[in-house]
Design a protein around this motif. Sequence first.
Motif, short mmCIF file in Angstrom:
data_model
loop_
_atom_site.label_atom_id
_atom_site.label_comp_id
_atom_site.label_asym_id
_atom_site.label_seq_id
_atom_site.Cartn_x
_atom_site.Cartn_y
_atom_site.Cartn_z
N ARG A 94 0.84 -1.19 0.00
CA ARG A 94 0.00 0.00 0.00
C ARG A 94 0.88 1.24 0.00
N THR A 95 0.29 2.37 -0.44
CA THR A 95 1.03 3.62 -0.49
C THR A 95 0.06 4.79 -0.47
N PRO A 96 0.41 5.89 0.21
CA PRO A 96 -0.44 7.08 0.14
C PRO A 96 -0.21 7.82 -1.18
N LEU A 97 -1.25 8.50 -1.64
CA LEU A 97 -1.18 9.26 -2.89
C LEU A 97 -1.46 10.73 -2.62
N ARG A 98 -0.97 11.54 -3.54
CA ARG A 98 -1.19 12.99 -3.42
C ARG A 98 -2.66 13.32 -3.70
N PRO A 99 -3.27 14.25 -2.93
CA PRO A 99 -4.66 14.66 -3.24
C PRO A 99 -4.76 15.24 -4.65
N PHE A 100 -5.92 15.09 -5.26
CA PHE A 100 -6.12 15.59 -6.61
C PHE A 100 -7.56 16.03 -6.81
N VAL A 101 -7.79 16.76 -7.89
CA VAL A 101 -9.11 17.31 -8.22
C VAL A 101 -9.43 16.94 -9.67
N VAL A 102 -10.67 16.53 -9.90
CA VAL A 102 -11.15 16.24 -11.26
C VAL A 102 -12.31 17.19 -11.55
N ASN A 103 -12.15 18.09 -12.50
CA ASN A 103 -13.19 19.04 -12.85
C ASN A 103 -14.35 18.34 -13.56
N HIS A 104 -15.47 19.07 -13.69
CA HIS A 104 -16.66 18.48 -14.30
C HIS A 104 -16.38 18.12 -15.75
N ARG A 105 -16.92 16.96 -16.15
CA ARG A 105 -16.76 16.43 -17.49
C ARG A 105 -15.28 16.37 -17.89
N ASN A 106 -14.46 15.87 -16.97
CA ASN A 106 -13.04 15.81 -17.22
C ASN A 106 -12.48 14.49 -16.71
N GLN A 107 -11.19 14.23 -17.06
CA GLN A 107 -10.52 13.01 -16.66
C GLN A 107 -9.13 13.34 -16.12
N THR A 108 -8.62 12.46 -15.29
CA THR A 108 -7.24 12.58 -14.82
C THR A 108 -6.66 11.19 -14.64
N ARG A 109 -5.35 11.09 -14.83
CA ARG A 109 -4.66 9.81 -14.71
C ARG A 109 -3.93 9.77 -13.37
N ILE A 110 -4.07 8.65 -12.67
CA ILE A 110 -3.45 8.47 -11.35
C ILE A 110 -2.38 7.39 -11.49
N ASP A 111 -1.14 7.78 -11.38
CA ASP A 111 -0.03 6.83 -11.45
C ASP A 111 0.43 6.49 -10.04
N MET A 112 0.65 5.24 -9.80
CA MET A 112 1.05 4.80 -8.46
C MET A 112 2.08 3.69 -8.56
N LYS A 113 2.95 3.66 -7.59
CA LYS A 113 3.97 2.60 -7.47
C LYS A 113 3.85 1.99 -6.09
#
Length: 248
Positions: free
Chosen positions: A145-164
């Motif tokens: 397990r690992t903590p991730l940085r907080p993020f925001v996704v605007n309306h009708r939008n996408q974001t990619r979450i990369d994790m190791k």
Amino acid sequence: MATIQDDKTVTGYPVQPGQVPTGYRSAPPYPFPPPPPPPEFHYNPQPAGPNKPTSFVRVLMGFFAVSAVIILITFLNWLVMHPKLPEFKVESATVSLLNVTRSELTATWDISLLSTNPNKKLRINYDHVEASIVYGDHNHIRLGRTPLRPFVVNHRNQTRIDMKLGAVSEWVGNDVANEISDDRSRGLVTFGVRLMASVRFKCGLWLSKSRLLLVTCDRVDLGFSPNNGTGSLTGQSRECRVHFYSLF
């Protein structure tokens, strides 16, 4: 013939003082009028009514009234905004340095999730994000397990979450270690990805209360080539399930 003369002498009792000639007692002289009676004070008890609330009770009633109004406004905004659940899917995943010895496991996972916000007016804030990797159907066997940085996704939008995520000599038990070794020898190991975060919806000045978001991505199949210690995602991207839980 002799004449009888009127005798004006009246025989009887002498007139007493204070008595008129008729024989009736006269009224005594008027005395001084009696003093007026002292004023009387009458106490009229008020009818018993309900006790007035104390300051503490009034403050408590005001607090509950304000809380009820806030809850009602939040609920109406929630209905008007009609927020939709976000969408997640696994776009890519690899595992390297996979090594199983006896009851311990060592590996490194690189995973990329795509988060989509389908809402037309609401943006989604993700706070306190944590990702984890599990093995197969053994959801209680968490490999890393690992903590991730907080993020925001605007309306009708996408974001990619990369994790190791990594596991170094992680104890998994003999049974799980043997299963992973057998799966690898057959060229396919199935893992699961979990994402947990505190989520809030926002539109202008309106901000919803925090809710717990749990994303479960099952059946993440990683294929291995012979004599290759790195496994990659097979087939197309994997859709994930999204669950919401109230924090209050």
